[in-house]
Design an enzyme around this catalytic site. Structure first.
Site, short mmCIF file in Angstrom:
data_model
loop_
_atom_site.label_atom_id
_atom_site.label_comp_id
_atom_site.label_asym_id
_atom_site.label_seq_id
_atom_site.Cartn_x
_atom_site.Cartn_y
_atom_site.Cartn_z
N THR A 196 -58.02 27.93 -26.45
CA THR A 196 -58.45 27.98 -27.85
C THR A 196 -59.97 27.92 -27.95
O THR A 196 -60.58 28.62 -28.77
CB THR A 196 -57.80 26.85 -28.66
OG1 THR A 196 -56.39 26.99 -28.58
CG2 THR A 196 -58.23 26.88 -30.11
N CYS A 197 -60.59 27.10 -27.12
CA CYS A 197 -62.04 26.96 -27.16
C CYS A 197 -62.74 28.28 -26.85
O CYS A 197 -63.68 28.67 -27.53
CB CYS A 197 -62.49 25.89 -26.16
SG CYS A 197 -61.70 24.30 -26.39
N GLN A 198 -62.24 28.97 -25.83
CA GLN A 198 -62.84 30.23 -25.40
C GLN A 198 -62.47 31.40 -26.31
O GLN A 198 -63.31 32.22 -26.64
CB GLN A 198 -62.43 30.54 -23.96
CG GLN A 198 -62.96 31.86 -23.42
CD GLN A 198 -64.48 31.88 -23.30
OE1 GLN A 198 -65.11 30.89 -22.98
NE2 GLN A 198 -65.07 33.03 -23.58
#
Length: 162
Positions: free
Chosen positions: A58-60
């Site tokens: 999700t972060c990337q």
């Protein structure tokens, strides 16, 4: 210290470890140094974005891109800097910035140094996913995700609150 809320002053003594943007080679790093968030945030409009980990799904795929893709809209709202922190060390955070073609100091990558733990916003040992907007030392937005999305911590959620 407890979770920050709108109207609070950003606390004194908050420092992160940071490597200034340098070069494009993801395998080379600069020398880590201190980023005095408390001092910097007193003189700027800043969004502090916390993610559980660099390069994680999700972060990337969505969290970091929400800030990269909204760079001009954030600047138009007077944002001087976006500071992205995570559980990772400064070397990993520097590589994450390079991997995402972030080359200047509008979006910087620093490690956490225990700040998330101090405000109670963690996922076990990792930093939780949250965003805190600070305008010249005063918190103007602070929200932590309850789920796995970026509903309250992505740039699209923060922009209307600026």
């Amino acid at each position: 210290m407890s979770a920050l809320k709108v109207g609070d002053s950003f606390p004194d003594g908050v420092k992160f470890t940071y490597i200034a943007p340098s070069g494009e080679d993801i395998t080379s790093c600069g020398i880590p140094g201190p980023y005095d968030a408390s001092a910097e945030f007193k003189n700027k409009k800043v969004i502090l974005v916390s993610v559980p980990g660099a390069f994680t799904p999700t972060c990337q795929a969505s969290h970091l891109p929400s800030y990269i893709n909204n760079r001009e809209a954030l600047k138009a709202k007077g944002v001087d800097q976006v500071v992205v922190i995570a559980y990772n060390d400064a070397f990993v955070m520097s590589a994450w910035g390079k991997a995402n073609n972030v080359k200047d100091d509008f979006i910087i990558f620093a490690d956490d140094n225990g700040f998330s733990k101090s405000i109670g916003w963690t996922l076990g040992e990792r930093t939780a996913r949250y965003a805190i907007a600070v305008d010249h030392g005063k918190v103007i937005y602070a929200n932590k995700e309850e789920g796995k999305g970026i509903d309250v911590s992505g740039a699209e959620a923060v922009l209307p609150k600026l």
